[in-house]
Design a protein around this motif. Sequence first.
Motif, mmCIF file in Angstrom:
data_model
loop_
_atom_site.group_PDB
_atom_site.id
_atom_site.type_symbol
_atom_site.label_atom_id
_atom_site.label_comp_id
_atom_site.label_asym_id
_atom_site.label_seq_id
_atom_site.Cartn_x
_atom_site.Cartn_y
_atom_site.Cartn_z
ATOM 1 N N ALA A 104 0.836 -1.212 0.000
ATOM 2 C CA ALA A 104 0.000 0.000 0.000
ATOM 3 C C ALA A 104 0.865 1.253 0.000
ATOM 4 O O ALA A 104 0.591 2.222 -0.730
ATOM 5 N N TYR A 105 1.932 1.272 0.799
ATOM 6 C CA TYR A 105 2.846 2.415 0.805
ATOM 7 C C TYR A 105 3.493 2.601 -0.576
ATOM 8 O O TYR A 105 3.689 3.737 -1.042
ATOM 9 N N PHE A 106 3.851 1.479 -1.228
ATOM 10 C CA PHE A 106 4.498 1.565 -2.541
ATOM 11 C C PHE A 106 3.571 2.250 -3.556
ATOM 12 O O PHE A 106 3.996 3.161 -4.277
ATOM 13 N N TYR A 107 2.307 1.830 -3.580
ATOM 14 C CA TYR A 107 1.391 2.428 -4.561
ATOM 15 C C TYR A 107 0.942 3.826 -4.138
ATOM 16 O O TYR A 107 0.552 4.634 -4.981
ATOM 17 N N GLN A 108 1.033 4.129 -2.842
ATOM 18 C CA GLN A 108 0.820 5.518 -2.436
ATOM 19 C C GLN A 108 1.930 6.401 -3.019
ATOM 20 O O GLN A 108 1.671 7.514 -3.503
ATOM 21 N N ALA A 118 6.694 15.015 -5.498
ATOM 22 C CA ALA A 118 7.877 14.202 -5.205
ATOM 23 C C ALA A 118 8.150 14.029 -3.708
ATOM 24 O O ALA A 118 8.496 12.929 -3.269
ATOM 25 N N PRO A 119 8.018 15.083 -2.871
ATOM 26 C CA PRO A 119 8.312 14.894 -1.437
ATOM 27 C C PRO A 119 7.445 13.810 -0.791
ATOM 28 O O PRO A 119 7.952 12.943 -0.087
ATOM 29 N N ARG A 120 6.123 13.850 -1.054
ATOM 30 C CA ARG A 120 5.249 12.824 -0.474
ATOM 31 C C ARG A 120 5.534 11.450 -1.078
ATOM 32 O O ARG A 120 5.432 10.429 -0.380
ATOM 33 N N ALA A 121 5.855 11.407 -2.350
ATOM 34 C CA ALA A 121 6.169 10.125 -2.979
ATOM 35 C C ALA A 121 7.383 9.478 -2.326
ATOM 36 O O ALA A 121 7.386 8.275 -2.028
ATOM 37 N N ILE A 122 8.412 10.274 -2.073
ATOM 38 C CA ILE A 122 9.630 9.734 -1.446
ATOM 39 C C ILE A 122 9.337 9.255 -0.031
ATOM 40 O O ILE A 122 9.795 8.182 0.390
ATOM 41 N N VAL A 123 8.559 10.024 0.725
ATOM 42 C CA VAL A 123 8.221 9.625 2.097
ATOM 43 C C VAL A 123 7.465 8.303 2.088
ATOM 44 O O VAL A 123 7.747 7.389 2.887
ATOM 45 N N ALA A 124 6.484 8.161 1.169
ATOM 46 C CA ALA A 124 5.700 6.924 1.104
ATOM 47 C C ALA A 124 6.579 5.735 0.740
ATOM 48 O O ALA A 124 6.469 4.653 1.334
ATOM 49 N N VAL A 331 12.531 22.948 -4.898
ATOM 50 C CA VAL A 331 12.888 23.849 -3.797
ATOM 51 C C VAL A 331 12.019 23.567 -2.582
ATOM 52 O O VAL A 331 12.496 23.542 -1.436
ATOM 53 N N HIS A 332 10.717 23.326 -2.866
ATOM 54 C CA HIS A 332 9.813 23.013 -1.763
ATOM 55 C C HIS A 332 10.241 21.733 -1.053
ATOM 56 O O HIS A 332 10.250 21.660 0.188
ATOM 57 N N TYR A 333 10.588 20.736 -1.836
ATOM 58 C CA TYR A 333 11.039 19.467 -1.245
ATOM 59 C C TYR A 333 12.290 19.667 -0.405
ATOM 60 O O TYR A 333 12.397 19.164 0.722
ATOM 61 N N GLN A 334 13.249 20.415 -0.959
ATOM 62 C CA GLN A 334 14.486 20.645 -0.208
ATOM 63 C C GLN A 334 14.214 21.424 1.067
ATOM 64 O O GLN A 334 14.797 21.153 2.127
ATOM 65 N N GLN A 335 13.295 22.417 0.991
ATOM 66 C CA GLN A 335 12.972 23.194 2.185
ATOM 67 C C GLN A 335 12.275 22.323 3.229
ATOM 68 O O GLN A 335 12.542 22.420 4.434
ATOM 69 N N VAL A 336 11.360 21.475 2.732
ATOM 70 C CA VAL A 336 10.677 20.554 3.657
ATOM 71 C C VAL A 336 11.684 19.640 4.337
ATOM 72 O O VAL A 336 11.611 19.395 5.554
#
Length: 567
Positions: A104-108, A118-124, A331-336
């Motif tokens: 489930a995490y993989f397909y999220q 991209a930030p949420r994809a990497i976290v998932a 930039v948003h991802y790096q800032q996060v």
Amino acid sequence: MKHLPLYMILLLFLSACAGRRGGYPERLQRASQLVEARPDSALGYLDSLGVPLSGLPEEARMYAQLLRIKANDKLYIPHTSDSVINRIVKFYEGFGDRERLAEAYFYQGSVYRDLQDAPRAIVALQRAADQKSKNDTLNGRIYGQLASLFAYQGAYKESREAVRNACVYYIRCKDYKGLAYSYRDMARMFDVEGRKDSAEVYYRKAYQLMKEKSEPRWAYGILSEFSSFYQSCGESDSAEACAKRVLAYASDDVAQLTLAKVYYGQQQFDSVAFYCRKALKSHSIYHQRTAYSLLARTVELMDSIPDYFSRYLALQDSINEITRTEAVMKVHYQQVELDNAHLALQSSRRISWILGLVALVLVLVLLAAYLLYALRERRRRFALREQVWQQIHRELREQSNRRIAENEEKIAELTSRLQSLSEGKEQRDVWKQEVEALRSVNVSILHTQELDAARVTALLHSEAYRLFHDASSGTKVSEDDWEALAHAVDEAYPHFTSRLKALCPVKISQKTYRICYLVKIEVSRRRMADLLYMSESGICSALIRLYKKIKGKDGAVKDMEELLREL
């Protein structure tokens, strides 16, 4: 019958497990079997479930929705919403199935990838990797997706590490298609870093492995990218050969543009125009932009340059907008990531400080409690010791007082006879001498009583007494310490050892003597066991055997202890 409740509980548990994990409809099971190899057929089975799906347990419904997302992903159908996958992830987080949760995490992560987040994809995907799934194919795909996302963000070090992990899992499960794509990703990174030789090696490995172990269409896809790589390196002949091999198998936008670039360099403008027009049918605005750019620069089509150039500029504007959006996301991802790292560092320092303070307070509390306990225990031992010796002194004093009282009665009787009888002078002298002798005995008893009390007091304050009373568990006592104890006991109770030998007709062992010394100074049996490396029952047995040797009859432990106190 007495085990009936246990059997009933076991039956209920098995029924709950069966209802929780099994009981899928046949069509859902068939969809699960087909989703990897034939995802379109799997979607057909899922669609055929229809209304009966609503009557299934929640886990079955969630699994069906997960299979639908998986099938769409296999068919390269872009995901447009994260609402369904988020419900699935939330369910499996509380369900307790780590394998399904990892999937489930993989397909999220795949959903967020399609949504350009991209930030949420990497976290998932990192959460999926943390589940440590037993499915090596799934683990390889997780790290493969992470490698692509990291590379997209410019994090090439992290991307390379993810590719290495993907290769390990693909080799383990013999997923040659995944392994070939991992080689291709490695070639891309070497290309970006300017390591052309290494990039060429990995492109060739990826193509050969895909050609030998998987379907030709995937191999020609890699070969198409390989031809573009050759063209960028200035190797026109190799690029042309690879691109023509790809186009001989199937139409491919990348191969067509590669040939257009090669022919543009060779000033074969008719061929440039031919392949550019084919590439314009692509759905990729990147490929369309490249085709228009080449057409606009083609001298043979001067009359059409303004039109091609305007189309090129329009596509370039669209690409610039996408690029700006991607840059903002990056930039948003790096800032996060920076904010998360800063918060994590602050939280870690705060937690470490709190834990250190709690540990210090706990240590101080434990130390204070231990000191208080040790002080109370010391006072208790001294109070108990004082009570024991007061009892002994009291018994000795009572015994001496009885003897003195008996002698006083005899003296009174003799004095009365002297006063009432008129015997001869010799008889009266004898009685007077007897009275004087009894009075001397009483004085001697009082003196002995004082002397015995002094000896006992000296034993109470001796080093040997303190050693054997205060010795902790596991304390090693030397032979000199035992000799000092025997000497101290014989000093306090004259001839104690010799009297004990005289009472027993057979030889007494050294350990038995030591038990007797410890009983004489009122050491507890538990401490005796520690000092003598014996059990308490063994000490009791030794005292019972010694009593039988001395008295010739059976007796209890307390009988022998009483005998030793009287010696």
